[in-house]
Write a protein that holds these residues in place. Structure first.
Motif, PDB file in Angstrom:
ATOM      1  N   LYS A 690       1.019  -1.271   0.117  1.00 23.28           N
ATOM      2  CA  LYS A 690       0.006   0.218  -0.025  1.00 23.28           C
ATOM      3  C   LYS A 690       0.543   1.346   0.104  1.00 23.28           C
ATOM      4  O   LYS A 690       0.346   2.233   0.207  1.00 23.28           O
ATOM      5  N   ARG A 691       2.429   0.785  -0.957  1.00 21.65           N
ATOM      6  CA  ARG A 691       2.814   2.289   0.074  1.00 21.65           C
ATOM      7  C   ARG A 691       3.002   2.980  -1.080  1.00 21.65           C
ATOM      8  O   ARG A 691       2.446   2.330  -2.232  1.00 21.65           O
ATOM      9  N   ILE A 692       3.332   4.176  -1.075  1.00 21.48           N
ATOM     10  CA  ILE A 692       3.381   5.458  -2.129  1.00 21.48           C
ATOM     11  C   ILE A 692       4.487   4.622  -3.299  1.00 21.48           C
ATOM     12  O   ILE A 692       5.342   4.469  -3.524  1.00 21.48           O
ATOM     13  N   GLY A 693       3.658   4.574  -5.064  1.00 20.48           N
ATOM     14  CA  GLY A 693       5.134   4.118  -5.612  1.00 20.48           C
ATOM     15  C   GLY A 693       4.405   2.559  -6.160  1.00 20.48           C
ATOM     16  O   GLY A 693       5.188   1.601  -6.677  1.00 20.48           O
ATOM     17  N   ALA A 694       4.390   1.429  -4.895  1.00 17.01           N
ATOM     18  CA  ALA A 694       3.984   0.227  -4.744  1.00 17.01           C
ATOM     19  C   ALA A 694       2.834   0.298  -5.878  1.00 17.01           C
ATOM     20  O   ALA A 694       1.636   0.631  -6.242  1.00 17.01           O
ATOM     21  N   GLU A 695       1.734  -1.243  -6.524  1.00 17.25           N
ATOM     22  CA  GLU A 695       1.392  -1.289  -7.171  1.00 17.25           C
ATOM     23  C   GLU A 695      -0.241  -0.881  -6.251  1.00 17.25           C
ATOM     24  O   GLU A 695      -1.802  -0.176  -7.473  1.00 17.25           O
ATOM     25  N   GLU A 696      -0.571  -1.305  -5.234  1.00 17.07           N
ATOM     26  CA  GLU A 696      -1.535  -1.502  -4.709  1.00 17.07           C
ATOM     27  C   GLU A 696      -1.610   0.167  -4.063  1.00 17.07           C
ATOM     28  O   GLU A 696      -1.296   0.125  -3.099  1.00 17.07           O
ATOM     29  N   GLU A 697      -1.021   0.922  -3.892  1.00 16.45           N
ATOM     30  CA  GLU A 697      -1.072   2.533  -4.063  1.00 16.45           C
ATOM     31  C   GLU A 697      -2.082   2.838  -3.100  1.00 16.45           C
ATOM     32  O   GLU A 697      -2.617   2.726  -3.597  1.00 16.45           O
ATOM     33  N   LEU A 698      -2.043   3.210  -1.657  1.00 19.29           N
ATOM     34  CA  LEU A 698      -3.465   3.591  -0.871  1.00 19.29           C
ATOM     35  C   LEU A 698      -2.846   5.594  -0.296  1.00 19.29           C
ATOM     36  O   LEU A 698      -2.117   5.372   0.338  1.00 19.29           O
ATOM     37  N   ARG A 699      -3.473   5.531   0.017  1.00 19.43           N
ATOM     38  CA  ARG A 699      -3.670   7.103   0.669  1.00 19.43           C
ATOM     39  C   ARG A 699      -4.771   7.666   1.036  1.00 19.43           C
ATOM     40  O   ARG A 699      -6.121   6.939   0.504  1.00 19.43           O
ATOM     41  N   MET A 700      -5.040   7.826   2.626  1.00 18.18           N
ATOM     42  CA  MET A 700      -5.995   8.251   2.655  1.00 18.18           C
ATOM     43  C   MET A 700      -6.634   9.101   3.643  1.00 18.18           C
ATOM     44  O   MET A 700      -5.065  10.234   3.941  1.00 18.18           O
ATOM     45  N   LYS A 701      -7.694   9.796   3.796  1.00 16.04           N
ATOM     46  CA  LYS A 701      -7.726  11.580   4.007  1.00 16.04           C
ATOM     47  C   LYS A 701      -7.575  11.842   5.543  1.00 16.04           C
ATOM     48  O   LYS A 701      -8.285  11.219   6.516  1.00 16.04           O
ATOM     49  N   LEU A 702      -6.453  12.795   6.104  1.00 15.55           N
ATOM     50  CA  LEU A 702      -5.927  12.832   7.461  1.00 15.55           C
ATOM     51  C   LEU A 702      -7.613  13.093   8.213  1.00 15.55           C
ATOM     52  O   LEU A 702      -7.917  14.468   7.710  1.00 15.55           O
ATOM     53  N   PRO A 703      -7.507  13.287   9.567  1.00 15.62           N
ATOM     54  CA  PRO A 703      -8.774  13.731  10.367  1.00 15.62           C
ATOM     55  C   PRO A 703      -8.779  15.197  10.978  1.00 15.62           C
ATOM     56  O   PRO A 703      -9.610  15.858  10.801  1.00 15.62           O
ATOM     57  N   TYR A 704      -7.287  15.858  10.705  1.00 13.51           N
ATOM     58  CA  TYR A 704      -7.444  17.557  10.660  1.00 13.51           C
ATOM     59  C   TYR A 704      -6.808  18.125  10.068  1.00 13.51           C
ATOM     60  O   TYR A 704      -8.296  18.651   9.390  1.00 13.51           O
ATOM     61  N   SER A 705      -6.102  17.802   8.918  1.00 12.20           N
ATOM     62  CA  SER A 705      -5.670  18.308   8.058  1.00 12.20           C
ATOM     63  C   SER A 705      -6.575  18.132   6.213  1.00 12.20           C
ATOM     64  O   SER A 705      -6.815  18.893   5.364  1.00 12.20           O
ATOM     65  N   LYS A 706      -7.488  17.219   7.118  1.00  9.92           N
ATOM     66  CA  LYS A 706      -8.430  16.819   5.704  1.00  9.92           C
ATOM     67  C   LYS A 706      -7.789  16.334   4.196  1.00  9.92           C
ATOM     68  O   LYS A 706      -7.968  16.853   3.134  1.00  9.92           O
ATOM     69  N   LYS A 707      -6.372  16.149   4.852  1.00 11.38           N
ATOM     70  CA  LYS A 707      -5.423  16.740   3.530  1.00 11.38           C
ATOM     71  C   LYS A 707      -5.061  14.681   2.843  1.00 11.38           C
ATOM     72  O   LYS A 707      -4.581  14.015   3.689  1.00 11.38           O
ATOM     73  N   GLU A 708      -4.913  13.920   2.102  1.00 12.85           N
ATOM     74  CA  GLU A 708      -4.136  13.173   1.474  1.00 12.85           C
ATOM     75  C   GLU A 708      -3.369  12.653   1.972  1.00 12.85           C
ATOM     76  O   GLU A 708      -2.405  12.903   1.723  1.00 12.85           O
ATOM     77  N   PHE A 709      -2.827  11.138   3.080  1.00 10.53           N
ATOM     78  CA  PHE A 709      -1.292  10.667   3.716  1.00 10.53           C
ATOM     79  C   PHE A 709      -1.340   9.351   3.499  1.00 10.53           C
ATOM     80  O   PHE A 709      -2.218   8.800   3.092  1.00 10.53           O
ATOM     81  N   GLY A 710       0.230   9.408   2.292  1.00  8.40           N
ATOM     82  CA  GLY A 710       0.206   7.584   2.560  1.00  8.40           C
ATOM     83  C   GLY A 710       1.705   8.048   2.647  1.00  8.40           C
ATOM     84  O   GLY A 710       2.758   8.568   2.726  1.00  8.40           O
ATOM     85  N   ILE A 711       2.292   6.922   2.670  1.00  8.81           N
ATOM     86  CA  ILE A 711       4.036   6.365   3.423  1.00  8.81           C
ATOM     87  C   ILE A 711       4.884   5.847   2.011  1.00  8.81           C
ATOM     88  O   ILE A 711       4.375   4.717   1.436  1.00  8.81           O
ATOM     89  N   PRO A 712       5.568   6.784   1.772  1.00 12.84           N
ATOM     90  CA  PRO A 712       6.783   6.578   1.012  1.00 12.84           C
ATOM     91  C   PRO A 712       7.301   4.841   1.357  1.00 12.84           C
ATOM     92  O   PRO A 712       7.771   4.406   1.828  1.00 12.84           O
ATOM     93  N   LYS A 713       7.381   4.029  -0.230  1.00 14.11           N
ATOM     94  CA  LYS A 713       7.906   3.063   0.314  1.00 14.11           C
ATOM     95  C   LYS A 713       9.730   2.857   0.288  1.00 14.11           C
ATOM     96  O   LYS A 713      10.057   1.428   0.734  1.00 14.11           O
ATOM     97  N   ASN A 714      10.198   3.805   1.002  1.00 14.29           N
ATOM     98  CA  ASN A 714      11.123   4.303   1.052  1.00 14.29           C
ATOM     99  C   ASN A 714      11.799   4.323   2.183  1.00 14.29           C
ATOM    100  O   ASN A 714      12.967   4.421   2.918  1.00 14.29           O
TER     101      ASN A 714
END
Length: 886
Positions: A690-714
């Motif tokens: 689910k990391r950024i750049g992976a085949e099934e990359e996933l990002r989620m909207k954070l509750p405070y900033s309302k901004k999508e966030f993902g974890i880099p694969k590095n």
């Protein structure tokens, strides 16, 4: 039945014999091993059964795991399982009747065990797991001359291939018809001299396995069934449908470029050649992974390689029917196949140009048999767990350095420790920031880890207020892990953009004479100038911020523009409250433009990465519109976010791939915090897939900033967990499955070279390694292995120490720990320390009994035989106290 097709299958099998043999020889080994170890009257039936079956590999260890279940049943009910096998192997009874009896009996026994309330494993609770296939394997292992290995998918596909009738839906009827089909194939190969000669090597190596050729029949049927299942669909994309445009010569150039094809990639390419240029990742794992590397390892390495090739060549990526870009077709064609565990897999086949280039390479030094030992890949998420003092934090340093330097853990472990620690500190230093360390505790929160709203006190200067004093504000701040992830993404951006972008670059919003089209904006975007300009010229070129009255405002803005903004920061040119029209990197210090005779003479040089665009950044900015203020920081937007916009509008950055430069986040005492609360949505996002750049990359909207966030694969996460701490929270099940757990047990051998000397400097007979080993055996007996004592308690004594030094360790570290473990039960503490071997006067645990002068006697209270337990620390001065423990 079509005998022409059958003969063609046998012919094709002979042509592919060498490759097939390499994949299938394990069955011959399994039968031979069973024959050599099976003894129905063994003293320990359960152990004998486990040993007899331990070479069956995927025959009994895929899908439903029948081997694990039958072995656990034998351990719980050995006599009953033994009787069931005796009945199965009674050749006087019809085989179908025996198979049915086995399945009924074993199911009944399984239900009885489950209902008894006995402690069983999670695998066992999944079900009985025994079926017709498993029973035929048990029969075949005992009597290979009489039976065959039945499997429904194999039977179905082979029968369909040679156009013969398939049995009814009843399982035992299928087994019977399958055995009859095998006899037909056996008749066809009995006199095939070429085939028998090819097979003779296996017969000589495993004489008890297949003297009646039943395994050879199984091989041929399996081969034919795969031909049929693999013919269902063609490889995609078709060669003419997608052409990456990389010639054989270009492939050769790439193959010699270590930045593209590293050693790991070349090993895997050689594996494909050894597998006749095509394989599934599951097959690579089984043949080359040696139980250490899963299919995910090979899948991830191939995808990453394809991404590096694309970056190096700027070739066009393949787009599927959904218009999604896929990198893997740069290297391979692929299709779905059914493998021998009855599961659908994806088969990868080398593209012809790449295969031709590989054939011209000298790959002799890449011995694929040694792949695991040479390139042990450290997983993205690991937890080092074990009792206290086993070196968890110590080894977290080794793992972090190994990850960053792309080495194996063993390489780093064997290096000089001081050098490794020096490099670790350098990576952790603020100039690198490649390693971050935190410690979880009961008060640690999501807001500290990911993001939260915090109060800040804003001064008059900062707020650009005319009145004095300060003002309380609430500010959204990123937590330590989110900051670290942004830093990891930014590290790739720094390399990609260049132009002097600095570490920890700030994103600035700048208004160029307001919004919309205007002359200042046109001048700043002019290729001959490339700059940003702001006003307040009435204050003059140089401003004394302490003395200037700032009658018309602008103090905070000017201070930011002149003093706070730095070379290497990024500027967003504001076109409207929602949109920007340019992104640039600050390349110059503050300047005063004498040649300009209007109100916008304050300037800074900028390298525009993109300009003349119209990009709405309101959502990226947390749903907040850009204000009228001329300049301020866009704290919600990261450098990586900026690059994504640049990539969207500039072809210069289409090749960006975020898969380099590892970053390591260390969480000490990971289980001391409320893990579910702290991690939040990270429980899903930390998965490698689910990391950024992976085949099934996933990002989620954070509750405070309302901004999508993902974890880099590095980003790698290394946690430590003390299993002896009773105050800890349980590891969340969802989190547990996303981490690889590496157990750290006491390593008593590390103490073998530590010498303990007496006061005169003479060597004593104290053997620390043996002493600690004996203590831990007793603790494990009284408590469990999670509460043993780690070797690190004693490594401070290396390489030579006195008895006084050893006493210090026991008095202030070991004994308090034992008191905590056993709740001051001094009988158990005495047992662990072998204290009763010492003379009564020299024992650590002394007993004070009641007598006439005691306070207890005065109040007529009798302690009986227990007495009062006291610790006599003088006993720790005696050498015999330590030697008596061994």
């Amino acid at each position: 039945m079509d005998y022409v097709i059958l003969k063609q299958i046998i012919s094709d099998y002979k042509s592919n014999f060498s490759k097939i043999r390499k994949d299938e020889d394990y069955k011959w080994e399994a039968v031979q091993h069973f024959q050599e170890n099976w003894h129905i009257d063994a003293e320990n039936f359960a152990d004998m059964l486990k040993i007899s079956l331990n070479k069956t590999y995927n025959l009994l260890a895929v899908g439903s795991f029948p081997r694990d279940t039958i072995c656990e049943m034998a351990k719980l009910e050995p006599e009953k399982v033994k009787r069931i096998f005796i009945n199965l192997y009674d050749e006087k009874v019809d085989v179908l009747e025996r198979i049915k009896s086995f399945l009924d009996s074993i199911e009944s026994l399984y239900n009885a065990i489950i209902n008894s309330g006995k402690e069983v494993s999670k695998t066992f609770r999944r079900g009985c797991q025994q079926d017709a296939k498993a029973v035929t394997i048990y029969l075949f292992l005992k009597y290979p001359e009489n039976y065959y290995i039945y499997k429904w998918v194999k039977y179905r596909d082979f029968a369909d291939c040679i156009k013969t009738e398939i049995a009814s839906s009843r399982p035992l009827e299928k087994v019977k018809k399958y055995f009859e089909l095998c006899d037909v194939v056996l008749d066809c190969i009995q006199n095939d001299k070429e085939l028998l000669e090819l097979n003779s090597v296996r017969q000589r190596k495993w004489p008890k396995a297949d003297d009646k050729l039943h395994l050879l029949v199984d091989d041929i049927i399996y081969f034919g069934s795969r031909l049929n299942s693999m013919a269902v669909n063609d490889f995609i994309p078709k060669i003419k449908e997608y052409i990456p445009g990389i010639s054989v010569e270009k492939w050769l150039e790439l193959l010699h470029d270590k930045k593209v094809f590293n050693d790991t990639s070349l090993y895997i390419m050689k594996m494909f050649l050894e597998q006749d240029d095509q394989s599934t990742c599951v097959n690579l794992s089984r043949v080359y992974g040696k139980g250490v590397l899963t299919y995910n390892h090979f899948n991830a390495e191939c995808i990453a390689l394809a991404a590096r090739v694309r970056k190096a060549t700027h070739c066009i990526a393949y787009k599927n029917a959904k218009e999604e870009e896929k990198f893997w077709p740069i290297l391979f064609q692929g299709k779905n196949v059914i493998e021998d565990d009855d599961r659908k897999r994806f088969l990868w086949k080398l593209r012809p140009e790449l295969k031709e280039a590989l054939m011209k390479m000298d790959l002799s030094k890449y011995n694929t048999d040694c792949y695991v030992g040479t390139f042990e890949k450290i997983p993205e998420n690991i937890i080092l767990y074990g009792p206290p003092g086993t070196g968890k934090t110590y080894n977290a340093v080794n793992y972090a350095v190994a990850i960053i330097e792309g080495k194996s853990f063993d390489e780093i472990k064997n290096e000089n420790r001081s050098e490794v620690k020096k490099r670790f500190d350098a990576y952790k230093d603020s100039s690198n920031n490649r390693i971050e360390c935190v410690t979880f505790h009961q008060s640690y929160s999501y807001e500290e880890f990911i993001e939260g709203i915090r109060p800040i006190l804003e001064t008059a200067d900062e707020a650009d207020m005319s009145d004095s004093g300060s003002k309380l504000k609430y500010k959204l701040e990123d937590g330590v892990f989110k900051q670290f992830c942004n830093k990891a993404r930014n590290s790739e951006v720094l390399k990609e953009i260049g132009y002097g972008l600095r570490d920890n670059a700030v994103i600035w919003k700048v208004s160029l004479m307001g919004t919309g089209e205007n002359l200042v904006r046109k001048d700043c975007f002019d290729d001959a100038h490339e700059r940003i300009r702001i006003g307040w010229s009435e204050y003059g070129k140089d401003i004394d911020f302490e003395k200037c009255s700032f009658a018309v405002g602008g103090k905070a803005i000017l201070k930011q523009f002149i003093e706070t903004m730095q070379i290497g920061d990024i500027v967003f040119s504001c076109y409207s409250e929602d949109t920007i029209d340019g992104i640039g990197v600050v390349t110059g210090e503050y300047e005063w433009l004498e040649s300009i005779n209007n109100d916008y003479q304050r300037s800074r040089k900028v390298k525009w990465l993109v300009k003349g665009i119209r990009e709405n950044i309101r959502q990226l900015n947390g749903g907040i519109a850009m204000t009228l203020s001329t300049i301020y920081k866009l704290n919600r937007i990261t450098v990586a976010d900026a690059l994504e916009i640049v990539k969207k509008y500039s072809s210069n950055y289409n090749s960006f791939v975020n898969d380099n430069e590892p970053f390591v986040f260390i969480i000490d005492e990971i289980n001391r915090g409320n893990i579910s609360k702290i991690f939040g949505e990270l429980i899903t996002l930390i998965e490698p897939s689910k990391r950024i750049g992976a085949e099934e990359e996933l990002r989620m909207k954070l509750p405070y900033s309302k901004k999508e966030f993902g974890i880099p694969k590095n980003v790698y996460i290394v946690g430590t967990m003390n299993t002896a701490d009773r105050s800890i929270a349980f590891i969340d099940t969802a989190l547990r499955r996303r981490f690889t757990f590496i157990e750290m047990q006491p390593k008593v051998s590390s103490l073998e070279n530590i010498r303990i000397v007496d006061d005169e400097g003479n060597n004593t007979s104290i053997n620390l390694a043996e002493m600690l080993g004996t203590m831990n055996e007793k603790i494990e007996l009284l408590y469990d292995r999670e509460h043993t004592i780690g070797h690190a308690y004693f490594t401070c004594l290396a390489p030579k120490a006195t008895v006084t030094d050893l006493r210090y360790v026991f008095e202030f570290k070991i004994i308090p720990l034992l008191q905590e473990y056993f709740y001051d039960d001094y009988e158990k503490i005495s047992f662990v320390l072998s204290d009763k071997r010492n003379d009564e006067a020299d024992r650590l645990v002394s007993v004070k009994y009641c007598n006439d002068n005691d306070l207890l006697s005065l109040y007529n209270f009798d302690l009986g035989d227990d007495g009062i337990k006291r610790l006599n620390f003088k006993a720790l001065e005696k050498i015999t106290f330590y030697t008596n423990m061994c």
